[in-house]
Design a protein around this motif. Sequence first.
Motif, PDB file in Angstrom:
ATOM      1  N   ASN A 138       0.802  -1.220   0.000  1.00 32.39           N
ATOM      2  CA  ASN A 138       0.000   0.000   0.000  1.00 32.39           C
ATOM      3  C   ASN A 138       0.839   1.276   0.000  1.00 32.39           C
ATOM      4  OD1 ASN A 138      -2.500  -1.382   0.023  1.00 32.39           O
ATOM      5  ND2 ASN A 138      -2.345  -1.684   2.235  1.00 32.39           N
ATOM      6  N   GLU A 139       2.158   1.148  -0.035  1.00 32.86           N
ATOM      7  CA  GLU A 139       3.023   2.324  -0.031  1.00 32.86           C
ATOM      8  C   GLU A 139       3.316   2.855  -1.429  1.00 32.86           C
ATOM      9  OE1 GLU A 139       6.524   1.628   2.296  1.00 32.86           O
ATOM     10  OE2 GLU A 139       5.385   0.741   3.966  1.00 32.86           O
ATOM     11  N   PHE A 140       2.943   2.105  -2.474  1.00 31.81           N
ATOM     12  CA  PHE A 140       3.155   2.596  -3.833  1.00 31.81           C
ATOM     13  C   PHE A 140       2.301   3.841  -4.077  1.00 31.81           C
ATOM     14  CE2 PHE A 140       4.392  -1.861  -4.472  1.00 31.81           C
ATOM     15  CZ  PHE A 140       5.555  -1.710  -5.214  1.00 31.81           C
ATOM     16  N   LYS A 141       2.907   4.811  -4.743  1.00 36.03           N
ATOM     17  CA  LYS A 141       2.182   6.014  -5.164  1.00 36.03           C
ATOM     18  C   LYS A 141       1.851   5.841  -6.644  1.00 36.03           C
ATOM     19  CE  LYS A 141       4.469   8.946  -1.744  1.00 36.03           C
ATOM     20  NZ  LYS A 141       5.342  10.136  -1.512  1.00 36.03           N
ATOM     21  N   LEU A 142       0.647   5.386  -6.903  1.00 37.85           N
ATOM     22  CA  LEU A 142       0.289   4.975  -8.253  1.00 37.85           C
ATOM     23  C   LEU A 142      -0.136   6.152  -9.118  1.00 37.85           C
ATOM     24  CD1 LEU A 142      -1.642   1.684  -7.472  1.00 37.85           C
ATOM     25  CD2 LEU A 142       0.776   2.012  -8.006  1.00 37.85           C
ATOM     26  N   GLY A 231      15.056  -1.541  -4.955  1.00 36.54           N
ATOM     27  CA  GLY A 231      13.803  -1.736  -5.673  1.00 36.54           C
ATOM     28  C   GLY A 231      12.813  -2.593  -4.914  1.00 36.54           C
ATOM     29  N   ARG A 232      11.579  -2.516  -5.361  1.00 38.95           N
ATOM     30  CA  ARG A 232      10.506  -3.364  -4.881  1.00 38.95           C
ATOM     31  C   ARG A 232       9.721  -3.862  -6.084  1.00 38.95           C
ATOM     32  NH1 ARG A 232       7.823   0.182   0.115  1.00 38.95           N
ATOM     33  NH2 ARG A 232       9.400  -0.349   1.700  1.00 38.95           N
ATOM     34  N   SER A 263      16.380   9.434  -6.644  1.00 35.67           N
ATOM     35  CA  SER A 263      15.031   9.609  -7.169  1.00 35.67           C
ATOM     36  C   SER A 263      14.256   8.304  -7.107  1.00 35.67           C
ATOM     37  CB  SER A 263      15.091  10.105  -8.614  1.00 35.67           C
ATOM     38  OG  SER A 263      13.810  10.227  -9.167  1.00 35.67           O
ATOM     39  N   THR A 264      13.010   8.385  -6.624  1.00 36.03           N
ATOM     40  CA  THR A 264      12.137   7.219  -6.528  1.00 36.03           C
ATOM     41  C   THR A 264      11.062   7.284  -7.611  1.00 36.03           C
ATOM     42  OG1 THR A 264      12.454   7.028  -4.140  1.00 36.03           O
ATOM     43  CG2 THR A 264      10.485   5.994  -5.062  1.00 36.03           C
ATOM     44  N   THR A 265      10.880   6.160  -8.300  1.00 37.35           N
ATOM     45  CA  THR A 265       9.820   6.037  -9.298  1.00 37.35           C
ATOM     46  C   THR A 265       8.971   4.816  -8.987  1.00 37.35           C
ATOM     47  OG1 THR A 265      11.081   7.082 -11.099  1.00 37.35           O
ATOM     48  CG2 THR A 265       9.308   5.594 -11.730  1.00 37.35           C
ATOM     49  N   ASP A 266       7.652   4.988  -8.971  1.00 42.23           N
ATOM     50  CA  ASP A 266       6.720   3.871  -8.865  1.00 42.23           C
ATOM     51  C   ASP A 266       6.055   3.668 -10.220  1.00 42.23           C
ATOM     52  OD1 ASP A 266       7.302   3.560  -6.214  1.00 42.23           O
ATOM     53  OD2 ASP A 266       5.462   4.476  -5.470  1.00 42.23           O
ATOM     54  N   ALA A 278       1.729  -6.010 -12.441  1.00 43.52           N
ATOM     55  CA  ALA A 278       2.879  -5.797 -11.565  1.00 43.52           C
ATOM     56  C   ALA A 278       2.967  -4.349 -11.116  1.00 43.52           C
ATOM     57  CB  ALA A 278       4.174  -6.192 -12.274  1.00 43.52           C
ATOM     58  N   LEU A 279       3.545  -4.185  -9.927  1.00 44.96           N
ATOM     59  CA  LEU A 279       3.914  -2.880  -9.404  1.00 44.96           C
ATOM     60  C   LEU A 279       5.421  -2.897  -9.155  1.00 44.96           C
ATOM     61  CD1 LEU A 279       1.145  -2.483  -6.670  1.00 44.96           C
ATOM     62  CD2 LEU A 279       1.170  -1.400  -8.926  1.00 44.96           C
TER      63      LEU A 279
END
Length: 293
Positions: A138-142, A231-232, A263-266, A278-279
């Motif tokens: 639930n932490e992904f920023k979609l 990564g996740r 830098s973080t990318t979702d 997939a996420l």
Amino acid sequence: LGTLTFFVRPQFRVTTMTVASASCTRLAVADPPEVSAANPIHDESAVSYGYAGGIVAGIHTYGWMVPAILDSLGDAWLSHGWCEFRLPRPVYAGDELLTEVIPSPEDPDVGLITQRVVSDGRVTIEGTIGLGDAPWINEFKLPTERTPVPEPESRPFLGLNDIPSDVDYPPMSVPLTASDARVWMSERIHDDDATWTSGEAPLVHPSWVLGQMTPLIRHSYRMPAGVHASGRVQHLNSFLADGEVVVAGRWGEVEVKKGKPWSTTDALFIDAHGTEVALVRQVAVILPLLPKD
């Protein structure tokens, strides 16, 4: 670089929620030219950043762990499983890599996964794996933007101070036929296992998903070099190579460490049938542009 090792896995496994110990070995292979063309950290330009030579891309080293993951958790991991990992040390072409999975002492349903170089013991990947929903799902920023757009004729250059945050990427569409899947396995992972190569719609190798994160950036922007730091991956459904895939992403947080942006990318992956498969979260260290000679 010597003889490549190919993995032939059983087509059926009994899957339980308990992690089994497993391992596999792999000889690291240099990245193909299109990878270094997109990111100079993967060719001899990496020497200018302080590395011993071109770094083998993390998407490939991650992919070479897959046989151990599947031997540990079973094929169910491909349709509903997860992995969280970091890449503390680089891999170079010719390194012999040993991947090991053991059950976590705290939770037998969580696997501790480590990849290290046999010759000197340096750890190149470490993390955790499991079946079902990850504890951080639930932490992904979609992204809200999910309709693919063509690559623009002109893409802006993002310097170290220009990295966006909290904004959607323009989504992209990526062709993924059985032929595309076979090319990926032949040129990137060097594994001819029938799971990933046979039939009109083979399963998509997990490394392909990670491999779309840099193209997602390059689809709309030009950037200097970057290093994959962590990564996740959350697999949501079975993923077959049978048509166009939509990759929609969102720029996340930017954290500056030692003068460099992390830098973080979702990203969300949607298959040819409109199913979310997939996420992915990728954290990359953005490096400065090298001076021209």
